[in-house]
Scaffold this motif. Structure first.
Motif, PDB file in Angstrom:
ATOM      1  N   VAL A   7      39.345  44.611   6.605  1.00 39.43           N
ATOM      2  CA  VAL A   7      39.389  43.193   6.950  1.00 39.43           C
ATOM      3  C   VAL A   7      38.109  42.839   7.680  1.00 39.43           C
ATOM      4  O   VAL A   7      37.508  43.682   8.368  1.00 39.43           O
TER       5      VAL A   7
ATOM      6  N   ASP B  49      36.610  39.638  10.156  1.00 41.49           N
ATOM      7  CA  ASP B  49      36.996  38.440  10.892  1.00 41.49           C
ATOM      8  C   ASP B  49      35.868  37.420  10.893  1.00 41.49           C
ATOM      9  O   ASP B  49      34.688  37.763  11.000  1.00 41.49           O
TER      10      ASP B  49
ATOM     11  N   THR C 177      39.554  33.009  10.766  1.00 46.21           N
ATOM     12  CA  THR C 177      40.019  33.570   9.501  1.00 46.21           C
ATOM     13  C   THR C 177      39.820  35.077   9.483  1.00 46.21           C
ATOM     14  O   THR C 177      38.788  35.580   9.941  1.00 46.21           O
ATOM     15  N   SER C 178      40.806  35.795   8.956  1.00 50.12           N
ATOM     16  CA  SER C 178      40.690  37.241   8.729  1.00 50.12           C
ATOM     17  C   SER C 178      40.769  37.480   7.235  1.00 50.12           C
ATOM     18  O   SER C 178      41.821  37.267   6.616  1.00 50.12           O
TER      19      SER C 178
ATOM     20  N   SER D 176      40.713  39.625   3.840  1.00 49.01           N
ATOM     21  CA  SER D 176      40.964  40.953   3.283  1.00 49.01           C
ATOM     22  C   SER D 176      39.836  41.324   2.332  1.00 49.01           C
ATOM     23  O   SER D 176      39.459  40.524   1.468  1.00 49.01           O
TER      24      SER D 176
ATOM     25  N   TYR E 160      30.672  39.316  13.130  1.00 51.58           N
ATOM     26  CA  TYR E 160      31.728  39.354  12.114  1.00 51.58           C
ATOM     27  C   TYR E 160      32.321  40.751  12.125  1.00 51.58           C
ATOM     28  O   TYR E 160      31.767  41.669  11.523  1.00 51.58           O
ATOM     29  N   ARG E 161      33.421  40.891  12.843  1.00 55.96           N
ATOM     30  CA  ARG E 161      34.016  42.213  13.030  1.00 55.96           C
ATOM     31  C   ARG E 161      34.644  42.686  11.725  1.00 55.96           C
ATOM     32  O   ARG E 161      35.586  42.080  11.212  1.00 55.96           O
TER      33      ARG E 161
END
Length: 263
Positions: free
Chosen positions: A99, A101, A127-128, A130, A161-162
């Motif tokens: 994922v 983020d 937003t996360s 996939s 952006y993790r």
């Protein structure tokens, strides 16, 4: 367990209407055109098993590979296997479910050489998204670069952006392919790519078929003397090169990318 690539349906390059293609909801190891699902469990154990598999196959180890975000057709085995089928690089590609983020997958403002309107990424706080995280060595990255002439490769910081493998293995950075053409805006807003899960997204989702209908309508509006009679006629014109994808892209780009924020 081994699953043949053909079991994942058509590749978008063969049928653009199915874009982004069938994307597994699990991690896998692609070997040629065969998919080997990876056992669920802790990410550490999964990576250990992957490392052992790569060693047995005699290909580049995990430490020589870089994480690449697969968020469109690159996450579909039927499509991705085609990219390495005729190349000199090996086709052994780990794709770990993950994922990222703060990003969302939307339609780009261009048409691919085979007629699809493909995906790109936009910044989307909350937003996360996939993704599959492909682990590629340098030769494989070179092949992928050559298959993405409408994109540029960017390094994304994990601070901004993790991205994570599974739920517990955060990455310091990741690599993503971003469209050179901007984001397709319909009624002033991007459209999220249907079939790609994005928790917390506020954007309306649309299928490829719906987007192609919009593209044809825009083309016919700009070219009343040479209208396209539906999706089948459009795809036939693309395949026979009676219609140049670059000309359709020019029509889409006139809609602009507005104030959409890029990663």
């Amino acid at each position: 367990m081994r699953i043949e690539g053909g079991d994942f349906g058509a590749a978008p390059v063969d049928d653009p209407r199915c874009y982004p293609g069938q994307i597994p909801d699990y991690s896998y190891l692609l070997v040629g055109d065969a998919v080997h699902p990876l056992e669920a469990g802790s990410t550490g154990r999964l990576l250990d098993a992957l490392g052992d598999s790569l060693l047995r196959l005699g290909v580049a180890p995990l430490e020589d590979r870089r994480p690449v975000l697969f968020y469109g057709s690159n996450a579909a085995p039927a499509q991705f296997a085609r990219k390495y089928g005729a190349s000199s690089a090996d086709g052994v590609v780990p794709a770990v479910l993950g994922v990222v983020d703060g990003l969302d997958a939307v339609y780009s403002s261009h048409v691919s050489p085979y007629g699809a309107v493909p995906a790109t990424l936009i910044a989307s706080p909350g937003t996360s998204l996939s993704v599959h995280v492909g682990l590629l060595h340098d030769d494989q990255l070179g092949v992928l670069d050559r298959t993405e002439p409408n994109y540029h490769r960017r390094t994304l910081s994990g601070r901004d952006y993790r991205a994570s493998l599974g739920a517990d293995e955060a990455l310091d950075s990741s690599t993503a392919y971003l469209s050179r053409h901007g984001v397709l805006l319909l009624d002033g807003a991007p459209r999220r790519v249907a079939g790609i899960r994005a928790e917390g997204s506020s954007l309306e989702a649309a299928t490829e078929e719906t987007i192609l209908e919009e593209v044809i309508e825009l083309w016919n509006r700009d070219h009343p003397g040479e209208p396209l009679a539906g999706t089948t006629a459009y795809l036939k014109a693309i395949r026979t090169r009676a219609l140049d994808p670059a000309d359709v892209t020019a029509t889409l780009r006139r809609r602009g990318r507005g104030d959409v924020r890029w990663p």
